[in-house]
Every structure is written in C-alpha cells, then in structure tokens.
Design a protein around this motif. Sequence first.
Motif, short mmCIF file in Angstrom:
data_model
loop_
_atom_site.label_atom_id
_atom_site.label_comp_id
_atom_site.label_asym_id
_atom_site.label_seq_id
_atom_site.Cartn_x
_atom_site.Cartn_y
_atom_site.Cartn_z
N THR A 109 32.53 -14.27 -105.10
CA THR A 109 31.61 -13.46 -105.89
C THR A 109 32.00 -13.46 -107.36
O THR A 109 33.17 -13.66 -107.72
N PHE A 110 31.00 -13.19 -108.21
CA PHE A 110 31.21 -13.09 -109.65
C PHE A 110 30.46 -11.87 -110.17
O PHE A 110 29.36 -11.57 -109.71
N GLY A 111 31.06 -11.19 -111.13
CA GLY A 111 30.41 -10.01 -111.69
C GLY A 111 30.83 -9.77 -113.13
O GLY A 111 31.76 -10.39 -113.64
N SER A 112 30.12 -8.85 -113.80
CA SER A 112 30.39 -8.49 -115.20
C SER A 112 30.44 -9.74 -116.06
O SER A 112 31.40 -9.99 -116.80
N CYS A 113 29.36 -10.53 -115.98
CA CYS A 113 29.32 -11.82 -116.67
C CYS A 113 28.53 -11.71 -117.98
O CYS A 113 27.52 -11.00 -118.07
N THR A 114 28.99 -12.42 -118.99
CA THR A 114 28.32 -12.50 -120.28
C THR A 114 28.18 -13.96 -120.68
O THR A 114 28.92 -14.83 -120.19
N VAL A 123 23.32 -12.51 -118.36
CA VAL A 123 23.49 -13.19 -117.07
C VAL A 123 23.02 -12.25 -115.98
O VAL A 123 23.57 -11.15 -115.80
N GLN A 124 22.01 -12.67 -115.25
CA GLN A 124 21.48 -11.83 -114.17
C GLN A 124 22.34 -11.94 -112.91
O GLN A 124 22.66 -10.93 -112.28
N SER A 125 22.73 -13.16 -112.53
CA SER A 125 23.53 -13.33 -111.31
C SER A 125 24.15 -14.72 -111.27
O SER A 125 23.64 -15.67 -111.89
N ILE A 126 25.25 -14.81 -110.55
CA ILE A 126 25.87 -16.09 -110.20
C ILE A 126 26.15 -16.06 -108.71
O ILE A 126 26.86 -15.17 -108.23
N THR A 127 25.59 -17.01 -107.98
CA THR A 127 25.69 -17.02 -106.52
C THR A 127 26.24 -18.36 -106.04
O THR A 127 25.76 -19.42 -106.44
#
Length: 232
Positions: A109-114, A123-127
């Motif tokens: 998982t990835f979060g708090s992305c800029t 960045v809305q999402s990285i999956t």
Amino acid sequence: MRIRRTLATAALAAAAMLAAGTVAPAQAADATAPAAAPVAVLTHTSLAGPNVSVGDVLTADLVGGTTANFSSSATGTTGIKCATSAFSATVITNPAASGTATESLNTQTFGSCTANVIGVTGVQSITVNNLAYINSVSDAAGFPVSLDPGTAGPVQTTVVLKTILGTITCVYRAPGGLAGTTNNIGQTIGFSAQALPKFSGPSTCFPVGYFTATYGPVRDISVTGNPVVFVN
C-alpha cells in the motif's frame, strides 16, 4: 573351595554382563536422537536464530524518515513521493542456508502521496495490481531479492492523478519483475530506481516510472513479540 570360587566367578561375570546391558541402551538412545534442524535462509530474533516457519506472515513499513518514490528518471527528483507505504508477505519456502526463500507478496500500500509533475495538482491513489507476486530472497553475496509476477499477471501499478482538467490514470508495468536487496543492518529490504514502463495513460504520465523505496525492519508477526527477520 573350588565350588565357592566357581560361584564367585560366575557372579562377577553376571554382574559385568548386567552392567554392560545397562550401558548399551543409553548408547543406542544417543545414536538415534534427532539432529538439530539446520539454520534456514530466514531466521527471526537473530542471525542463526529460530527458523522462520512456512506460512508465517512478514510485514514492514517504510524506514523512518524515508519516502517511496515514483520518479520520471532514474536520477531525477520529478515525480511522486509517498510518506507511507507497507507490505505483507506470506512465507512459501524457507530452505536451509545457503539457498533461496520464497514469499507471496499479498499486499503493498501507498499513502500520503504528493506530486511535482507539471499539470498535476495531487495524487488520488496508487494501487498495486495482480497480486500476489512471488518474492525471492537469496543469501548469496549482496542478499539479492527479486519480485516476480504471480499467476494473476505482470507486476503492475496503477496511479490516479488529479490534474487541472480532471483525473487521469497511469498504468505502469514491469513484465520481468523488480530487483532489490536485503540488509541485516536494520533488517531492511530495498529497491532502487527500478523501471516500470508506462503501459497506458495520457502524455501527462511520464514514460517510465522509477520506483525507489526501503522497508524495515521486516518483522515476523506470526511469532509472539513480532521479532525482526534476518537473512543467513
């Protein structure tokens, strides 16, 4: 007198035989004692510590103070940075050292992305798609790691970006997988500038995404206390 001497001699012989009989079973028991299990590629708690069991779940977050990066070039700073990322993998095989252990990468998982890409506002999402992948960990020189496609398809990541004209979707694939290394200092697993060419998406999506991240410490959460994992 001869009778008494004969009886005494017989008694001593019987005692010697009895003593020999009591020693032999102990020696036989020692000979059949099970041998200690050899040290496996993956151990927990310490080097050459208890072997990690098949079926155990290993997890790790990003090393503190680092980010997971998807850059537009191998050495550049343009792209996406994520302040949080984590993975979870299940041990499939853990043979005796020297050898290669395998794991099933179940989640990443990835979060708090800029992003600092021109025209991108967020960045809305990285999956990560097509899980589970096969993660191979070798105790050869350099402790190489390979992240290979599983049965569901190639190694693939879908990035959804916010732009001034709406959202766009960028799909990146590494058909041959990714390569990394592990390190017993900090019990980390890292990837440096691993190329994922663009599979689909508009021109705003850079042609190749270069993935860099270091996770650690890797822990065995199937064991009480969640001990760290070493490569032997």
